[in-house]
Design a protein around this motif. Sequence first.
Motif, mmCIF file in Angstrom:
data_model
loop_
_atom_site.group_PDB
_atom_site.id
_atom_site.type_symbol
_atom_site.label_atom_id
_atom_site.label_comp_id
_atom_site.label_asym_id
_atom_site.label_seq_id
_atom_site.Cartn_x
_atom_site.Cartn_y
_atom_site.Cartn_z
ATOM 1 N N VAL A 50 0.834 -1.205 0.000
ATOM 2 C CA VAL A 50 0.000 0.000 0.000
ATOM 3 C C VAL A 50 0.866 1.252 0.000
ATOM 4 O O VAL A 50 0.634 2.197 -0.762
ATOM 5 N N ALA A 51 1.911 1.267 0.832
ATOM 6 C CA ALA A 51 2.776 2.452 0.922
ATOM 7 C C ALA A 51 3.538 2.704 -0.363
ATOM 8 O O ALA A 51 3.914 3.847 -0.653
ATOM 9 N N SER A 52 3.755 1.659 -1.180
ATOM 10 C CA SER A 52 4.498 1.839 -2.431
ATOM 11 C C SER A 52 3.770 2.759 -3.402
ATOM 12 O O SER A 52 4.370 3.278 -4.341
ATOM 13 N N GLY A 53 2.470 2.980 -3.160
ATOM 14 C CA GLY A 53 1.736 3.904 -4.015
ATOM 15 C C GLY A 53 2.090 5.360 -3.780
ATOM 16 O O GLY A 53 1.659 6.236 -4.531
ATOM 17 N N MET A 54 2.890 5.637 -2.765
ATOM 18 C CA MET A 54 3.202 7.017 -2.410
ATOM 19 C C MET A 54 4.476 7.539 -3.070
ATOM 20 O O MET A 54 4.908 8.656 -2.793
#
Length: 628
Positions: A87-91
């Motif tokens: 999920v954090a990789s989308g940032m």
Amino acid sequence: MALITLRDITLAFGGPPLFESINLQIEPGDRLCLLGRNGTGKSTLLKLVGGELPVEGGEIQRQQGLRVALVSQDVPKGIDGTVFDVVASGMGNAAALLAEYHRVAHCLSLEGGAALLAELEELQHRLEEEGGWSLHQEVERVLSRLHLDAEARFSSLSGGTMRRVLLAKALIAAPDILLLDEPTNHLDIDTILWLEDFLLRQVKTLVFVTHDRAFARRLANRVAELDRGRVYAFTCGYEEFVERREALLEAEVTRRALFDKKLAQEEAWVRQGIKARRTRNEGRVRALKNLREEYRQRRERQGTAKIQLQEAERSGRLVAEVEDVSFAYDGRPIIANLTTTIMRGDRVGIIGPNGSGKTTLLRLLLGELAPDQGMVKQGSRLEIVYFDQMREQLDPDRSVQDNVGEGNDTLVINGKSRHIIGYLQDFLFSPERARSPVSILSGGERNRLLLAKLFTRPSNVLVMDEPTNDLDAETLDLLEDLLLEYSGTLLLVSHDREFLNNVVGSTLVLSGDGTVREYVGGYDDWLRQAAAKTPAAPVASRPTQEKSRSQKERPRKLSFKEERELAALPDRIAGIEEEQGRLHATLADPGFYKSAGAEVTAINARLEELEKELAAAYARWEELETLV
């Protein structure tokens, strides 16, 4: 200026054209709902817009630096790591730093130690410098709302949970255009409502494919329909689109009838022979050739499925009697002290959060699970057909034909012998598609195939666990009509609010803590009663309630004050709905967001208040009407 422009896009994949010179623009502020029958290319068009597929002909123009995020139906391969990492990789740039902070924090909570604490403080300082701290909180908020375990390995998740993780990743990325392919699949109603609110507040430009009519009705300010290789865009909401499309289809039928009549007249004329070959008639002959070519290239609209249910002999009057039933997993109560009775012909909807026990309740009612305490008594002469949401009754390695026919070329449907290919054509499977393996089918096609397989068997009890996933609007409408005509008993688990409203007569609501409550009517009826705080007793007390109701005195008459209140309620409700319409129109205006600021939040808060006021007004109206 358009964010993305599609010009004369053609795509065929080596076969008949899927797209024929389609044109489409996506403007800032668009919430474009993409509709079309299963197999018309909705998912493919999203992948073209997202840059995941090249075009064969035409061009796609994008604004420089445009960020696009796509959540498709298919889970990409090769994704690894924890749910938090994915999920954090989308940032973007802050993702690695954020993932490391989360890893160290998790280790510190398990192991402790000064070194880990110092490392965590350093990472926190760097996050604050890069503005990543607020992003960390946003990741955790979205994970919580989508019921995702941050520490779970992505590769260990079910397909539905994987899609929720990828949805969270896309939401975190805050792209210029968010592309969603059937985003409500595998989400419970509460999460769908949260997603609607989130998209309205936080996402400015959105393109989405959905079968959920309530979702489309609330979000869409534009609608585009894919039909026979073309795309037809409408600048309006979903309701107006339905009306305008019906008018266009009626006009098309009239236009084609006139064309066919003219062609038949010209064919009759040319058969007269020598008169048609005279020089002065050569123009008419050329015109006839053009008519023939136009007719040859004409693509007919895909037909409507001809779904039929086979009904068995009537079951006994009692279908299931449940007395003081409890069931738990690993000590967690799923069903607690449930008492209810299901009679022949009942149409029961079952709703509740994911993991609350909806499928477990079905299995208890069917006798597939034994309760920890209490008794489940099934009625006599039950012929049960069970639609499972995971489609486990389909073998992906066998052909469509073999899955339904089990190696036979013919079936007996309603007492008549039918060839398997003809039967599958009723469910919109061409002979070529019928010989294809199930593994290549789309989600909607697999759902249609499971219906085809199940409906070869007569039934008097129909159990359907999330049957609407991926079905197109026309098939949904047909399935609704079919279920309304079904004289047997229906048990329906669904997150599709409109489908529940149209089909069921009562609703069992699971809270997640073991409590099961019953309401008369569908989803909206439950919502109104819950909003008005009407006490709905647990199902366990229903027989006693019914007995006490029969012993009540006759209803009293309205007081003068109540009569005036009842007379004023229609105008009050109309006023609330008018204000709702004005606010929705404001939110649907792309220009509003250029200077809206905090107004967006205020309008959404007011809409929530109006929704509660409206529910309370309807409940009060019903209460007073019962006294008249």
